[in-house]
Design a protein around this motif. Structure first.
Motif, PDB file in Angstrom:
ATOM      1  N   ALA A 206       0.851  -1.217   0.077  1.00  0.00           N
ATOM      2  CA  ALA A 206      -0.002   0.189  -0.029  1.00  0.00           C
ATOM      3  C   ALA A 206       0.666   1.209   0.072  1.00  0.00           C
ATOM      4  CB  ALA A 206      -0.991  -0.123   1.166  1.00  0.00           C
ATOM      5  N   LYS A 207       2.132   1.248   0.188  1.00  0.00           N
ATOM      6  CA  LYS A 207       3.158   2.270   0.102  1.00  0.00           C
ATOM      7  C   LYS A 207       2.694   3.258   1.320  1.00  0.00           C
ATOM      8  CE  LYS A 207       5.233   0.730  -3.669  1.00  0.00           C
ATOM      9  NZ  LYS A 207       6.711   0.350  -3.556  1.00  0.00           N
ATOM     10  N   LEU A 208       2.640   2.632   2.276  1.00  0.00           N
ATOM     11  CA  LEU A 208       2.214   3.439   3.565  1.00  0.00           C
ATOM     12  C   LEU A 208       3.725   4.266   3.823  1.00  0.00           C
ATOM     13  CD1 LEU A 208       0.040   1.197   5.773  1.00  0.00           C
ATOM     14  CD2 LEU A 208      -0.678   3.225   4.133  1.00  0.00           C
ATOM     15  N   PRO A 209       3.423   5.399   4.540  1.00  0.00           N
ATOM     16  CA  PRO A 209       4.698   6.094   4.941  1.00  0.00           C
ATOM     17  C   PRO A 209       5.256   5.134   6.225  1.00  0.00           C
ATOM     18  CG  PRO A 209       2.897   7.282   5.626  1.00  0.00           C
ATOM     19  CD  PRO A 209       2.314   6.181   4.567  1.00  0.00           C
ATOM     20  N   THR A 210       6.852   5.352   6.350  1.00  0.00           N
ATOM     21  CA  THR A 210       7.414   4.761   7.245  1.00  0.00           C
ATOM     22  C   THR A 210       8.060   5.873   8.239  1.00  0.00           C
ATOM     23  OG1 THR A 210       9.643   4.935   6.182  1.00  0.00           O
ATOM     24  CG2 THR A 210       8.396   2.966   6.168  1.00  0.00           C
ATOM     25  N   LYS A 211       7.720   6.955   7.939  1.00  0.00           N
ATOM     26  CA  LYS A 211       8.162   8.150   8.940  1.00  0.00           C
ATOM     27  C   LYS A 211       6.975   8.965   9.477  1.00  0.00           C
ATOM     28  CE  LYS A 211      12.814   9.015   7.111  1.00  0.00           C
ATOM     29  NZ  LYS A 211      13.771   9.652   6.547  1.00  0.00           N
ATOM     30  N   GLU A 212       6.994   9.377  10.939  1.00  0.00           N
ATOM     31  CA  GLU A 212       5.843  10.123  11.430  1.00  0.00           C
ATOM     32  C   GLU A 212       6.136  11.449  10.916  1.00  0.00           C
ATOM     33  OE1 GLU A 212       5.777   9.624  15.477  1.00  0.00           O
ATOM     34  OE2 GLU A 212       5.217   7.472  15.481  1.00  0.00           O
ATOM     35  N   VAL A 213       4.933  12.202  10.744  1.00  0.00           N
ATOM     36  CA  VAL A 213       4.851  13.416  10.326  1.00  0.00           C
ATOM     37  C   VAL A 213       4.068  14.358  11.576  1.00  0.00           C
ATOM     38  CG1 VAL A 213       4.038  15.213   8.764  1.00  0.00           C
ATOM     39  CG2 VAL A 213       4.372  13.181   7.892  1.00  0.00           C
ATOM     40  N   ASP A 214       4.839  15.542  11.860  1.00  0.00           N
ATOM     41  CA  ASP A 214       4.260  16.390  12.997  1.00  0.00           C
ATOM     42  C   ASP A 214       3.083  16.872  12.414  1.00  0.00           C
ATOM     43  OD1 ASP A 214       6.310  15.539  14.482  1.00  0.00           O
ATOM     44  OD2 ASP A 214       7.822  17.461  14.013  1.00  0.00           O
ATOM     45  N   GLY A 215       2.024  16.802  13.519  1.00  0.00           N
ATOM     46  CA  GLY A 215       1.042  17.680  13.165  1.00  0.00           C
ATOM     47  C   GLY A 215       1.008  19.337  13.356  1.00  0.00           C
ATOM     48  N   PRO A 216      -0.022  19.924  12.971  1.00  0.00           N
ATOM     49  CA  PRO A 216       0.009  21.611  13.069  1.00  0.00           C
ATOM     50  C   PRO A 216       0.186  21.905  14.737  1.00  0.00           C
ATOM     51  CG  PRO A 216      -2.274  20.550  12.738  1.00  0.00           C
ATOM     52  CD  PRO A 216      -1.192  19.450  12.509  1.00  0.00           C
ATOM     53  N   PRO A 217       0.752  23.031  14.792  1.00  0.00           N
ATOM     54  CA  PRO A 217       0.878  23.331  16.122  1.00  0.00           C
ATOM     55  C   PRO A 217      -0.462  23.667  16.990  1.00  0.00           C
ATOM     56  CG  PRO A 217       1.533  25.088  14.774  1.00  0.00           C
ATOM     57  CD  PRO A 217       1.491  23.948  13.816  1.00  0.00           C
ATOM     58  N   LYS A 218      -0.632  23.456  18.157  1.00  0.00           N
ATOM     59  CA  LYS A 218      -1.756  23.899  18.762  1.00  0.00           C
ATOM     60  C   LYS A 218      -1.938  25.282  18.924  1.00  0.00           C
ATOM     61  CE  LYS A 218      -1.659  19.658  21.603  1.00  0.00           C
ATOM     62  NZ  LYS A 218      -1.710  18.968  23.122  1.00  0.00           N
ATOM     63  N   PRO A 219      -3.019  26.037  18.713  1.00  0.00           N
ATOM     64  CA  PRO A 219      -3.356  27.303  19.127  1.00  0.00           C
ATOM     65  C   PRO A 219      -3.021  27.683  20.417  1.00  0.00           C
ATOM     66  CG  PRO A 219      -5.403  26.160  18.953  1.00  0.00           C
ATOM     67  CD  PRO A 219      -4.418  25.002  18.458  1.00  0.00           C
ATOM     68  N   LYS A 220      -2.684  29.080  20.164  1.00  0.00           N
ATOM     69  CA  LYS A 220      -2.039  29.441  21.537  1.00  0.00           C
ATOM     70  C   LYS A 220      -3.342  30.079  22.473  1.00  0.00           C
ATOM     71  CE  LYS A 220       2.544  30.583  20.224  1.00  0.00           C
ATOM     72  NZ  LYS A 220       3.838  31.682  20.475  1.00  0.00           N
ATOM     73  N   VAL A 221      -3.431  29.834  23.473  1.00  0.00           N
ATOM     74  CA  VAL A 221      -4.676  30.321  24.340  1.00  0.00           C
ATOM     75  C   VAL A 221      -4.121  31.255  25.576  1.00  0.00           C
ATOM     76  CG1 VAL A 221      -6.460  29.539  26.079  1.00  0.00           C
ATOM     77  CG2 VAL A 221      -5.976  28.268  23.914  1.00  0.00           C
ATOM     78  N   GLU A 222      -4.514  32.572  25.277  1.00  0.00           N
ATOM     79  CA  GLU A 222      -4.130  33.547  26.299  1.00  0.00           C
ATOM     80  C   GLU A 222      -5.097  33.409  27.672  1.00  0.00           C
ATOM     81  OE1 GLU A 222      -3.920  37.251  24.420  1.00  0.00           O
ATOM     82  OE2 GLU A 222      -2.159  36.567  22.851  1.00  0.00           O
ATOM     83  N   ALA A 223      -4.380  33.292  28.704  1.00  0.00           N
ATOM     84  CA  ALA A 223      -5.049  33.575  29.849  1.00  0.00           C
ATOM     85  C   ALA A 223      -5.560  34.628  30.108  1.00  0.00           C
ATOM     86  CB  ALA A 223      -4.172  32.997  30.955  1.00  0.00           C
ATOM     87  N   PRO A 224      -6.873  35.125  30.735  1.00  0.00           N
ATOM     88  CA  PRO A 224      -7.376  36.399  30.783  1.00  0.00           C
ATOM     89  C   PRO A 224      -6.753  36.961  32.049  1.00  0.00           C
ATOM     90  CG  PRO A 224      -8.565  34.530  32.107  1.00  0.00           C
ATOM     91  CD  PRO A 224      -7.739  33.792  30.934  1.00  0.00           C
ATOM     92  N   THR A 225      -6.345  38.177  31.785  1.00  0.00           N
ATOM     93  CA  THR A 225      -5.579  39.246  32.800  1.00  0.00           C
ATOM     94  C   THR A 225      -6.518  39.842  33.625  1.00  0.00           C
ATOM     95  OG1 THR A 225      -5.350  40.865  31.099  1.00  0.00           O
ATOM     96  CG2 THR A 225      -3.552  39.230  31.148  1.00  0.00           C
ATOM     97  N   GLY A 226      -7.780  40.007  33.449  1.00  0.00           N
ATOM     98  CA  GLY A 226      -8.534  40.545  34.158  1.00  0.00           C
ATOM     99  C   GLY A 226      -9.946  40.577  34.137  1.00  0.00           C
ATOM    100  N   MET A 227     -10.912  41.355  34.560  1.00  0.00           N
ATOM    101  CA  MET A 227     -12.296  41.095  34.489  1.00  0.00           C
ATOM    102  C   MET A 227     -12.710  41.139  33.110  1.00  0.00           C
ATOM    103  SD  MET A 227     -13.489  40.509  37.402  1.00  0.00           S
ATOM    104  CE  MET A 227     -15.205  40.720  37.274  1.00  0.00           C
ATOM    105  N   PRO A 228     -13.634  40.284  32.542  1.00  0.00           N
ATOM    106  CA  PRO A 228     -14.088  40.564  31.055  1.00  0.00           C
ATOM    107  C   PRO A 228     -14.778  41.537  31.075  1.00  0.00           C
ATOM    108  CG  PRO A 228     -15.290  39.111  32.421  1.00  0.00           C
ATOM    109  CD  PRO A 228     -14.457  39.268  33.096  1.00  0.00           C
ATOM    110  N   ASN A 229     -14.529  42.452  29.780  1.00  0.00           N
ATOM    111  CA  ASN A 229     -14.937  43.605  29.383  1.00  0.00           C
ATOM    112  C   ASN A 229     -16.439  43.460  28.887  1.00  0.00           C
ATOM    113  OD1 ASN A 229     -15.402  46.414  28.636  1.00  0.00           O
ATOM    114  ND2 ASN A 229     -14.028  46.240  27.021  1.00  0.00           N
ATOM    115  N   ILE A 230     -17.396  43.528  29.685  1.00  0.00           N
ATOM    116  CA  ILE A 230     -18.898  43.484  29.273  1.00  0.00           C
ATOM    117  C   ILE A 230     -19.279  45.102  29.291  1.00  0.00           C
ATOM    118  CG2 ILE A 230     -21.003  42.659  30.077  1.00  0.00           C
ATOM    119  CD1 ILE A 230     -19.586  40.669  31.693  1.00  0.00           C
ATOM    120  N   PRO A 231     -20.003  45.185  28.054  1.00  0.00           N
ATOM    121  CA  PRO A 231     -20.591  46.550  27.739  1.00  0.00           C
ATOM    122  C   PRO A 231     -21.750  46.905  29.152  1.00  0.00           C
ATOM    123  CG  PRO A 231     -20.694  45.147  25.981  1.00  0.00           C
ATOM    124  CD  PRO A 231     -20.524  44.207  27.061  1.00  0.00           C
TER     125      PRO A 231
END
Length: 325
Positions: A206-231
């Motif tokens: 089946a010609k399967l690959p023998t080497k692993e390929v790295d997946g896409p990087p995970k998105p960065k999640v920024e931690a909240p620094t303060g209270m949410p800005n609610i109108p």
């Protein structure tokens, strides 16, 4: 004149008796030598069994690498010493001393060639070398297993690992040849091992690959620094780490005065200025006359006192004297 012939007299002694008479001393010495040899063999066997028993007890009680070293040094050449080498290799591998673990397995394969666990030790040696990235050193180990331990499960498993090394090196034709020859070379092996060879043959086709390929990087999640800005909601700032200087900011951006948290000083009242998104409420004036003062509730009446008349009659009241006319 008549002539008479004399025949030699026949010896009635049997031949075996004559042989014993002739070779008695030789046979006696041979018998004595045989008895001595049997006694020596029995003594040697007894000593070997006692030595093996003592070595086995020392191996069973060994728990650390140092204890196993004592067994290897004091009981060299015994099966217990070989078992101690294998156990020491496992402990060193668990302690992340992988090079030393491989050295112990190499020593075992050299000093204990007659040990019943030699095939398993060779398989462990090849697998550990492969995990360390030394595929060139692991290949002859697997080849030795395939050639010297044919028709065994360990040899069949080594054949699968040998094919994997060839496939990883890009030699697909050689790897496929090894996989396809497992069933003929190891006819009595476990079917699960032989199925690995068939599965890998299908993967190559089946010609399967023998080497692993790295997946896409995970998105960065920024931690909240303060209270949410609610109108329409005021924003609270709790200040820096050295000291609290909290402020209150309205939705429109106006900042109130800082709260004074110094002990002994009065705090400044917080003023919140509403923004455009939160209109200010209209002031409501309440006339003073419209406010009904609170009326205190009347106290509950006290219970009347009950007077009990005395048992003796009261004294007569004194009358005023009458003036004469």
């Amino acid at each position: 004149m008549s002539s008479t012939t004399h025949t030699p007299a026949l010896d009635p002694t049997p031949a075996w008796e004559k042989f014993l008479d002739k070779n008695f001393k030789t046979l006696l010495l041979a018998f004595i030598a045989l008895v001595i040899a049997l006694c020596l063999y029995g003594a040697i066997q007894y000593m070997n069994r006692a030595k093996a028993l003592k070595a086995g007890e020392a191996y069973v009680s060994a728990k650390t690498v140092e204890d196993l070293d004592v067994v290897i040094q004091e009981h060299g050449g015994t099966m217990a010493a070989g078992n101690a080498l294998l156990k020491k290799a496992d402990l060193l591998w668990e302690q992340n001393k992988k090079t030393s673990s491989v050295d112990m397995l190499n020593e075992f394969t050299v000093k204990h060639k007659d040990h019943p666990l030699l095939p398993q030790a060779l398989l462990a040696l090849g697998s550990k070398l492969e995990s360390l990235g030394k595929r060139g050193d692991a290949k002859p180990v697997f080849e030795r297993l395939v050639n010297e331990f044919a028709k065994t499960d360990v040899g069949a498993l080594a054949g699968v690992r040998l094919g994997d090394l060839l496939w990883a090196d890009g030699k697909e034709d050689e790897a496929k040849k090894v996989y396809e020859g497992l069933a003929a070379k190891f006819p009595g092996s476990d079917n699960a091992i032989l199925n690995h060879g068939e599965t890998r043959t299908q993967w190559i086709a089946a010609k399967l690959p023998t080497k692993e390929v790295d997946g896409p990087p995970k998105p960065k999640v920024e931690a909240p620094t303060g209270m949410p800005n609610i109108p329409g909601m005021p924003q609270f700032n709790m200040g820096g780490p050295k000291g609290l200087s909290p402020t209150v900011t309205g939705a429109g951006g106006a900042t109130s005065e800082v709260i004074n948290l110094t002990p002994g000083k009065p705090s400044t009242p917080i003023t919140v200025t509403p923004g455009a998104s939160m209109p200010a409420p209209a002031p409501v004036s309440v006339p003073t006359s419209a406010v009904t003062p609170a009326v205190a509730a009347p106290p509950a009446p006290a219970a009347p006192a009950i007077k009990i008349a005395p048992s003796t009659p009261p004294a007569p009241a004194a009358t005023a004297p009458v003036k004469a006319s």
